[in-house]
Design an enzyme around this catalytic site. Sequence first.
Site, PDB file in Angstrom:
ATOM      1  N   HIS A 144      20.192   2.116  38.785  1.00 52.84           N
ATOM      2  CA  HIS A 144      19.911   1.286  37.610  1.00 52.84           C
ATOM      3  C   HIS A 144      19.589  -0.161  37.942  1.00 52.84           C
ATOM      4  O   HIS A 144      19.349  -0.961  37.030  1.00 52.84           O
ATOM      5  CB  HIS A 144      21.116   1.301  36.659  1.00 52.84           C
ATOM      6  CG  HIS A 144      22.268   0.489  37.174  1.00 52.84           C
ATOM      7  ND1 HIS A 144      23.125   0.959  38.140  1.00 52.84           N
ATOM      8  CD2 HIS A 144      22.698  -0.753  36.877  1.00 52.84           C
ATOM      9  CE1 HIS A 144      24.027   0.043  38.414  1.00 52.84           C
ATOM     10  NE2 HIS A 144      23.791  -1.020  37.662  1.00 52.84           N
TER      11      HIS A 144
HETATM   12  C1  UD1 Z   1      24.072  -4.586  33.533  1.00 55.60           C
HETATM   13  C2  UD1 Z   1      24.386  -5.684  34.558  1.00 55.60           C
HETATM   14  C3  UD1 Z   1      24.490  -5.048  35.945  1.00 55.60           C
HETATM   15  C4  UD1 Z   1      25.483  -3.912  35.957  1.00 55.60           C
HETATM   16  C5  UD1 Z   1      25.142  -2.904  34.868  1.00 55.60           C
HETATM   17  C6  UD1 Z   1      26.213  -1.860  34.796  1.00 55.60           C
HETATM   18  C7  UD1 Z   1      23.493  -7.935  34.217  1.00 55.60           C
HETATM   19  C8  UD1 Z   1      22.451  -8.904  34.602  1.00 55.60           C
HETATM   20  N1  UD1 Z   1      23.314  -6.666  34.606  1.00 55.60           N
HETATM   21  O1  UD1 Z   1      22.807  -4.049  33.872  1.00 55.60           O
HETATM   22  O2  UD1 Z   1      24.937  -6.034  36.865  1.00 55.60           O
HETATM   23  O3  UD1 Z   1      25.419  -3.289  37.222  1.00 55.60           O
HETATM   24  O4  UD1 Z   1      25.073  -3.585  33.598  1.00 55.60           O
HETATM   25  O5  UD1 Z   1      25.741  -0.667  34.248  1.00 55.60           O
HETATM   26  O6  UD1 Z   1      24.434  -8.307  33.573  1.00 55.60           O
HETATM   27  N2  UD1 Z   1      20.853  -0.232  27.246  1.00 55.60           N
HETATM   28  C9  UD1 Z   1      21.136   0.738  26.321  1.00 55.60           C
HETATM   29  N3  UD1 Z   1      22.443   0.901  25.942  1.00 55.60           N
HETATM   30  C10 UD1 Z   1      23.432   0.159  26.422  1.00 55.60           C
HETATM   31  C11 UD1 Z   1      23.147  -0.838  27.354  1.00 55.60           C
HETATM   32  C12 UD1 Z   1      21.848  -1.028  27.761  1.00 55.60           C
HETATM   33  O7  UD1 Z   1      20.255   1.453  25.846  1.00 55.60           O
HETATM   34  O8  UD1 Z   1      24.595   0.376  26.037  1.00 55.60           O
HETATM   35  C13 UD1 Z   1      19.441  -0.392  27.715  1.00 55.60           C
HETATM   36  C14 UD1 Z   1      18.665  -1.432  26.933  1.00 55.60           C
HETATM   37  O9  UD1 Z   1      17.349  -0.982  26.870  1.00 55.60           O
HETATM   38  C15 UD1 Z   1      18.749  -2.655  27.828  1.00 55.60           C
HETATM   39  C16 UD1 Z   1      18.795  -2.066  29.224  1.00 55.60           C
HETATM   40  O10 UD1 Z   1      19.502  -0.834  29.084  1.00 55.60           O
HETATM   41  O11 UD1 Z   1      17.667  -3.522  27.642  1.00 55.60           O
HETATM   42  C17 UD1 Z   1      19.478  -2.927  30.247  1.00 55.60           C
HETATM   43  O12 UD1 Z   1      20.782  -3.339  29.817  1.00 55.60           O
HETATM   44  P1  UD1 Z   1      21.460  -4.687  30.373  1.00 55.60           P
HETATM   45  O13 UD1 Z   1      22.862  -4.782  29.918  1.00 55.60           O
HETATM   46  O14 UD1 Z   1      20.577  -5.847  30.125  1.00 55.60           O
HETATM   47  O15 UD1 Z   1      21.438  -4.483  31.923  1.00 55.60           O
HETATM   48  P2  UD1 Z   1      21.953  -3.272  32.800  1.00 55.60           P
HETATM   49  O16 UD1 Z   1      20.799  -2.714  33.546  1.00 55.60           O
HETATM   50  O17 UD1 Z   1      22.776  -2.359  31.979  1.00 55.60           O
HETATM   51  N1  UDP Z   2      30.041   5.794  36.079  1.00 54.24           N
HETATM   52  C1  UDP Z   2      30.412   6.665  35.047  1.00 54.24           C
HETATM   53  N2  UDP Z   2      29.498   7.579  34.603  1.00 54.24           N
HETATM   54  C2  UDP Z   2      28.259   7.694  35.136  1.00 54.24           C
HETATM   55  C3  UDP Z   2      27.889   6.810  36.181  1.00 54.24           C
HETATM   56  C4  UDP Z   2      28.805   5.877  36.623  1.00 54.24           C
HETATM   57  O1  UDP Z   2      31.540   6.603  34.555  1.00 54.24           O
HETATM   58  O2  UDP Z   2      27.489   8.557  34.693  1.00 54.24           O
HETATM   59  C5  UDP Z   2      31.019   4.805  36.531  1.00 54.24           C
HETATM   60  C6  UDP Z   2      31.352   4.858  38.000  1.00 54.24           C
HETATM   61  O3  UDP Z   2      32.447   5.715  38.218  1.00 54.24           O
HETATM   62  C7  UDP Z   2      31.681   3.410  38.339  1.00 54.24           C
HETATM   63  C8  UDP Z   2      30.914   2.601  37.322  1.00 54.24           C
HETATM   64  O4  UDP Z   2      30.435   3.531  36.352  1.00 54.24           O
HETATM   65  O5  UDP Z   2      33.059   3.132  38.169  1.00 54.24           O
HETATM   66  C9  UDP Z   2      29.765   1.892  37.968  1.00 54.24           C
HETATM   67  O6  UDP Z   2      28.992   1.287  36.983  1.00 54.24           O
HETATM   68  P1  UDP Z   2      27.479   0.920  37.169  1.00 54.24           P
HETATM   69  O7  UDP Z   2      26.910   1.691  38.283  1.00 54.24           O
HETATM   70  O8  UDP Z   2      26.847   1.033  35.833  1.00 54.24           O
HETATM   71  O9  UDP Z   2      27.539  -0.640  37.517  1.00 54.24           O
HETATM   72  P2  UDP Z   2      27.776  -1.470  38.853  1.00 54.24           P
HETATM   73  O10 UDP Z   2      29.019  -1.009  39.489  1.00 54.24           O
HETATM   74  O11 UDP Z   2      26.566  -1.301  39.711  1.00 54.24           O
HETATM   75  O12 UDP Z   2      27.857  -2.872  38.353  1.00 54.24           O
END
Ligand code: UD1
Ligand code: UDP
Length: 359
Positions: free
Chosen positions: A204
């Site tokens: 992601h």
């Molecule tokens: C964010 C964090 C990243 C973290 C990740 C965990 C920042 C800059 N990024 O990235 O560090 O690793 O969360 O998963 O803070 N969306 C949905 N539903 C949701 C959330 C997001 O549909 O509940 C979609 C939306 O289209 C949104 C996109 O995902 O625009 C990205 O979401 P965003 O929270 O901006 O960044 P992440 O990629 O989730």
């Molecule tokens: N995770 C989860 N379900 C999934 C994928 C990941 O519960 O389908 C959990 C995973 O166990 C870990 C956390 O999400 O604890 C990691 O989150 P993510 O990869 O979104 O963010 P990051 O750690 O890169 O910030």
Amino acid sequence: MIGVLLGTRPEIIKMSPVIRECERRGLDYFIIHTGQHYSYEMDRLFFEELDLPDPDYSLDVGSGTHAAQTAGIMTGVEDVLTKESPEIVLVQGDTNTVMAGALAASKLHVRVGHIEAGLRSFNRWMPEEINRVVTDHISDYLFAPTENARENLLNEGISDRKICVTGNTIVDAVYQNLEIAKRKVSVLKDLDLEPREYFLVTAHRQENVDNRARLKEILKGLEGVQKEFSMPVVFPVHPRTEKRIKELGIGVDGLNLTKPFGFLEFLQLESQARLVLTDSGGVQEETCVLGVPCATMRYDTERPETLDVGSNILVGADSGKILAGVRSIATWKSDWKNPYGDGIAGKMIVMVCAAARSR
Ligand code: UD1
Ligand code: UDP
């Protein structure tokens, strides 16, 4: 009073041991949820599975550009902190929620405790690296997971007096939930998978999936892995990645794409996988704790401890390198030592906060 700030999937998971400890000690605390993540399977599901109390404040900031999201979170957090006047606000990790919350708190002279402080990829192209550096430099308490993280902070001139090495709360979360997962979920059976006979994937990172060529290379690499090993490749798709795959109209062959799993299901899948391919921070740590080899689809990592102990390798985002990396680690023995602590980070963090309050 302690304010606990969270907003995304990994923050809910990694804050859960801290929240449990606040509950156990009967401390006066409140939870602010920024709403950065809001889809059921990225948010509510974790509160239910981990049996966490509902947030006291939900800011519902949602998605947006970095600036819009950061500004929305700052304004919302400022309102709550002005009303509640806590002595300390705890933030965890490197998201926009963390940086925006820490900024809002520090300008109100509310002390900030940064959990998972001192991580550095030394790659400013990542939004998370900016968030880490800013948050560390405005925090009053830096809860570093490892000595290496502490060194990074010292090298940037941060005073040793502010730093406490605690281990990572992900170890607490894994230990607290692995047995529950064994009892409560049967995801391998549900997906018709045999232990060690499948690969698990997550991807992601903005720099991986928002770049068409790079996303295509990653998918090509995963398809190559599936063909060569003739094993299922289970890929729970993060909403950012789902959106990009749809927008770009990229075909995906042979991969078992699913919705994101809950933590218990994901833990079970992770612990039984032959190996895990990921660009996630938390997944690099969890695989290291669970004794499962990990191939990280990035060119750098802020979790170098996993490379040092030999649980993880960097395979980049090139299809050939991904396949070569998987070939090289598919038979690894998991005899490394977990560098992230004994599962008492949450307790240590809350103890430090409670002692600071009584001073
Ligand atoms: C964010 C964090 C990243 C973290 C990740 C965990 C920042 C800059 N990024 O990235 O560090 O690793 O969360 O998963 O803070 N969306 C949905 N539903 C949701 C959330 C997001 O549909 O509940 C979609 C939306 O289209 C949104 C996109 O995902 O625009 C990205 O979401 P965003 O929270 O901006 O960044 P992440 O990629 O989730
Ligand atoms: N995770 C989860 N379900 C999934 C994928 C990941 O519960 O389908 C959990 C995973 O166990 C870990 C956390 O999400 O604890 C990691 O989150 P993510 O990869 O979104 O963010 P990051 O750690 O890169 O910030």
